[in-house]
Design an enzyme around this catalytic site. Structure first.
Site, PDB file in Angstrom:
ATOM      1  N   ASP A   9      -9.933   4.932   5.941  1.00  0.00           N
ATOM      2  CA  ASP A   9      -9.123   4.928   4.717  1.00  0.00           C
ATOM      3  C   ASP A   9      -8.869   3.469   4.339  1.00  0.00           C
ATOM      4  O   ASP A   9      -9.066   2.566   5.152  1.00  0.00           O
ATOM      5  CB  ASP A   9      -7.780   5.654   4.926  1.00  0.00           C
ATOM      6  CG  ASP A   9      -6.918   5.634   3.659  1.00  0.00           C
ATOM      7  OD1 ASP A   9      -7.457   5.900   2.575  1.00  0.00           O
ATOM      8  OD2 ASP A   9      -5.712   5.332   3.751  1.00  0.00           O
ATOM      9  N   SER A  10      -8.371   3.264   3.127  1.00  0.00           N
ATOM     10  CA  SER A  10      -8.049   1.903   2.694  1.00  0.00           C
ATOM     11  C   SER A  10      -6.804   1.371   3.402  1.00  0.00           C
ATOM     12  O   SER A  10      -6.529   0.185   3.339  1.00  0.00           O
ATOM     13  CB  SER A  10      -7.796   1.897   1.194  1.00  0.00           C
ATOM     14  OG  SER A  10      -6.697   2.734   0.900  1.00  0.00           O
ATOM     15  N   TYR A  41      -7.372   0.267  -2.803  1.00  0.00           N
ATOM     16  CA  TYR A  41      -8.721   0.393  -3.345  1.00  0.00           C
ATOM     17  C   TYR A  41      -8.678   0.955  -4.768  1.00  0.00           C
ATOM     18  O   TYR A  41      -9.596   0.772  -5.540  1.00  0.00           O
ATOM     19  CB  TYR A  41      -9.550   1.368  -2.481  1.00  0.00           C
ATOM     20  CG  TYR A  41     -10.129   0.802  -1.201  1.00  0.00           C
ATOM     21  CD1 TYR A  41      -9.706  -0.419  -0.680  1.00  0.00           C
ATOM     22  CD2 TYR A  41     -11.116   1.512  -0.514  1.00  0.00           C
ATOM     23  CE1 TYR A  41     -10.256  -0.911   0.502  1.00  0.00           C
ATOM     24  CE2 TYR A  41     -11.666   1.028   0.658  1.00  0.00           C
ATOM     25  CZ  TYR A  41     -11.244  -0.184   1.168  1.00  0.00           C
ATOM     26  OH  TYR A  41     -11.787  -0.657   2.325  1.00  0.00           O
ATOM     27  N   GLY A  42      -7.601   1.673  -5.089  1.00  0.00           N
ATOM     28  CA  GLY A  42      -7.497   2.408  -6.356  1.00  0.00           C
ATOM     29  C   GLY A  42      -7.858   1.616  -7.611  1.00  0.00           C
ATOM     30  O   GLY A  42      -8.591   2.108  -8.462  1.00  0.00           O
ATOM     31  N   CYS A  72     -10.140   9.123   2.465  1.00  0.00           N
ATOM     32  CA  CYS A  72      -9.691   8.337   1.317  1.00  0.00           C
ATOM     33  C   CYS A  72     -10.368   8.944   0.095  1.00  0.00           C
ATOM     34  O   CYS A  72     -11.602   9.027   0.042  1.00  0.00           O
ATOM     35  CB  CYS A  72     -10.121   6.881   1.501  1.00  0.00           C
ATOM     36  SG  CYS A  72      -9.807   5.827   0.074  1.00  0.00           S
ATOM     37  N   ASN A  73      -9.567   9.380  -0.871  1.00  0.00           N
ATOM     38  CA  ASN A  73     -10.135  10.015  -2.060  1.00  0.00           C
ATOM     39  C   ASN A  73     -10.952   9.039  -2.890  1.00  0.00           C
ATOM     40  O   ASN A  73     -11.987   9.386  -3.446  1.00  0.00           O
ATOM     41  CB  ASN A  73      -9.018  10.590  -2.928  1.00  0.00           C
ATOM     42  CG  ASN A  73      -8.347  11.783  -2.280  1.00  0.00           C
ATOM     43  OD1 ASN A  73      -8.686  12.913  -2.566  1.00  0.00           O
ATOM     44  ND2 ASN A  73      -7.400  11.544  -1.376  1.00  0.00           N
ATOM     45  N   THR A  74     -10.454   7.789  -2.991  1.00  0.00           N
ATOM     46  CA  THR A  74     -11.144   6.801  -3.813  1.00  0.00           C
ATOM     47  C   THR A  74     -12.533   6.510  -3.235  1.00  0.00           C
ATOM     48  O   THR A  74     -13.533   6.499  -3.948  1.00  0.00           O
ATOM     49  CB  THR A  74     -10.299   5.508  -3.891  1.00  0.00           C
ATOM     50  OG1 THR A  74      -8.924   5.870  -4.087  1.00  0.00           O
ATOM     51  CG2 THR A  74     -10.747   4.607  -5.005  1.00  0.00           C
ATOM     52  N   GLU A 151       2.505   1.592   1.589  1.00  0.00           N
ATOM     53  CA  GLU A 151       2.041   0.562   2.533  1.00  0.00           C
ATOM     54  C   GLU A 151       3.188  -0.377   2.954  1.00  0.00           C
ATOM     55  O   GLU A 151       3.128  -0.994   4.008  1.00  0.00           O
ATOM     56  CB  GLU A 151       0.879  -0.257   1.940  1.00  0.00           C
ATOM     57  CG  GLU A 151      -0.432   0.525   1.809  1.00  0.00           C
ATOM     58  CD  GLU A 151      -1.193   0.733   3.129  1.00  0.00           C
ATOM     59  OE1 GLU A 151      -1.024  -0.075   4.060  1.00  0.00           O
ATOM     60  OE2 GLU A 151      -1.957   1.721   3.220  1.00  0.00           O
ATOM     61  N   CYS A 184      -4.664  11.736  -3.181  1.00  0.00           N
ATOM     62  CA  CYS A 184      -4.712  10.439  -2.495  1.00  0.00           C
ATOM     63  C   CYS A 184      -4.064  10.694  -1.140  1.00  0.00           C
ATOM     64  O   CYS A 184      -2.990  11.308  -1.079  1.00  0.00           O
ATOM     65  CB  CYS A 184      -3.931   9.382  -3.274  1.00  0.00           C
ATOM     66  SG  CYS A 184      -3.719   7.837  -2.357  1.00  0.00           S
ATOM     67  N   THR A 185      -4.706  10.215  -0.086  1.00  0.00           N
ATOM     68  CA  THR A 185      -4.196  10.546   1.253  1.00  0.00           C
ATOM     69  C   THR A 185      -2.895   9.813   1.596  1.00  0.00           C
ATOM     70  O   THR A 185      -2.247  10.128   2.591  1.00  0.00           O
ATOM     71  CB  THR A 185      -5.264  10.264   2.329  1.00  0.00           C
ATOM     72  OG1 THR A 185      -5.743   8.920   2.164  1.00  0.00           O
ATOM     73  CG2 THR A 185      -6.412  11.244   2.212  1.00  0.00           C
ATOM     74  N   HIS A 186      -2.516   8.837   0.766  1.00  0.00           N
ATOM     75  CA  HIS A 186      -1.207   8.209   0.972  1.00  0.00           C
ATOM     76  C   HIS A 186      -0.070   9.120   0.497  1.00  0.00           C
ATOM     77  O   HIS A 186       1.056   9.014   0.963  1.00  0.00           O
ATOM     78  CB  HIS A 186      -1.099   6.895   0.187  1.00  0.00           C
ATOM     79  CG  HIS A 186      -1.793   5.733   0.833  1.00  0.00           C
ATOM     80  ND1 HIS A 186      -3.152   5.621   0.927  1.00  0.00           N
ATOM     81  CD2 HIS A 186      -1.289   4.612   1.411  1.00  0.00           C
ATOM     82  CE1 HIS A 186      -3.465   4.477   1.515  1.00  0.00           C
ATOM     83  NE2 HIS A 186      -2.349   3.846   1.820  1.00  0.00           N
TER      84      HIS A 186
HETATM   85  N1  DGL Z   1      -5.620   6.614   0.402  1.00  0.00           N
HETATM   86  C1  DGL Z   1      -6.543   6.365  -0.629  1.00  0.00           C
HETATM   87  C2  DGL Z   1      -6.966   7.560  -1.400  1.00  0.00           C
HETATM   88  O1  DGL Z   1      -6.900   8.640  -0.875  1.00  0.00           O
HETATM   89  C3  DGL Z   1      -6.585   5.114  -1.389  1.00  0.00           C
HETATM   90  C4  DGL Z   1      -5.389   4.400  -1.790  1.00  0.00           C
HETATM   91  C5  DGL Z   1      -5.743   3.040  -2.341  1.00  0.00           C
HETATM   92  O2  DGL Z   1      -6.224   2.230  -1.561  1.00  0.00           O
HETATM   93  O3  DGL Z   1      -5.558   2.809  -3.540  1.00  0.00           O
HETATM   94  O4  DGL Z   1      -7.407   7.441  -2.521  1.00  0.00           O
END
Ligand code: DGL
Length: 274
Positions: A9-10, A41-42, A72-74, A151, A184-186
């Site tokens: 993940d990011s 990463y978004g 990570c979805n992105t 974060e 988003c996994t966050h």
């Molecule tokens: N956790 C990530 C996701 O699922 C990315 C969050 C990010 O880095 O912007 O997209």
């Protein structure tokens, strides 16, 4: 010795998927890498996300992983197809599982998706959902402030409530939506606040349960399930600040899980660990 499952993940978000993998697959060893130093990463370009994702994957390949979970979805939206084509191990992302879980949940086919700018603008969820069910109506919303806040370790309280309420305001007039995907996994780390803002009538879906279930199916299909009864020692790596990463991990994992894992800092461009 049995090989491990790699998870990327990011940043800390993928730990929400790790938590579920540990619960559903307690015999599997996990090696996690969060690219916290370059998170989020978004807002990054597709090319940059692809480059960073491959750097994470190359790091985990040196650990001889048997399967890759892109938590990570992105990274899933921009890189999953290439990873699947180019790696000779099974690879799974989080978007298909999230879409499947939403289809199971919705009763009126009105689904909302929140995610990073990259995930929402890629249209990956709308594609995944309509591929399964063509009459689904999908409303997407990017929530850029969520990831940097998570974060920093702000997961609840007045700041979280204010930021979440403001970001979800465009959805407040949508009385039809019965299911909201945390794309988003966050975001599962903010789930109680998101649920509070959306109201009890909306089912809030995180893809982690379904992702762990599909991971299990893939391990079985490829006959690479761990059969040993030894308790696995998980390895977590962050490219960023170790202290903050440990603090957030403590809020996700139970004390007893900490005896089952090591957390280190890694420099993925040089493949150094210290
Ligand atoms: N956790 C990530 C996701 O699922 C990315 C969050 C990010 O880095 O912007 O997209």
């Amino acid at each position: 010795m049995d090989k491990a499952i790699g998870v990327i993940d990011s940043g800390v978000g993928g730990l929400t998927v790790v938590h579920e993998l540990m619960r559903q697959l307690p015999k599997e060893q996990l090696i996690y890498l969060g690219d916290t130093a370059r998170c989020p990463y978004g807002p990054r370009s597709k090319e940059e996300v692809q480059q960073f994702t491959w750097e994470m994957v190359d790091f985990l390949l040196t650990k001889n992983i048997k399967m890759l979970v892109v938590a990570c979805n992105t990274a899933t939206a921009f890189t999953l197809k290439d990873l699947k084509e180019q790696l000779d191990i099974p690879v799974i992302g989080v978007i298909q599982p999230g879409a499947r879980a939403a289809i199971k949940s919705t009763e009126n086919n009105q689904v909302g998706v929140i995610g990073t700018e990259g995930t929402i603008s890629s249209g990956a969820y709308a594609q995944a959902l309509t591929k399964i069910k063509s009459d689904i109506r999908v409303s997407g919303l990017a929530c850029p402030p969520f990831v940097p806040m998570v974060e920093r370790g702000v997961l609840s309280g007045p700041e979280a409530k204010a930021v979440v309420s403001e970001a979800l305001r465009p959805f407040s007039n949508n009385k039809e939506m019965d299911t909201l995907i945390l794309g988003c996994t966050h975001y599962p780390l903010l789930k109680s606040t998101i649920q509070e803002v959306m109201g009890e009538e909306v089912t809030v879906i995180s893809s982690s349960e379904e992702t762990a279930r599909e991971t299990s199916t893939l391990l079985e299909a490829h006959q690479i399930m761990n059969r040993s009864d030894l308790v696995p020692l998980h390895q977590f790596y962050t490219t960023g600040d170790l202290e903050i990463f440990i603090e957030i991990a403590k809020t996700i994992f139970h004390e007893s899980n900490f005896q089952m894992l090591t957390i280190k800092q890694a420099n993925i461009s040089t493949n150094k660990v210290w």
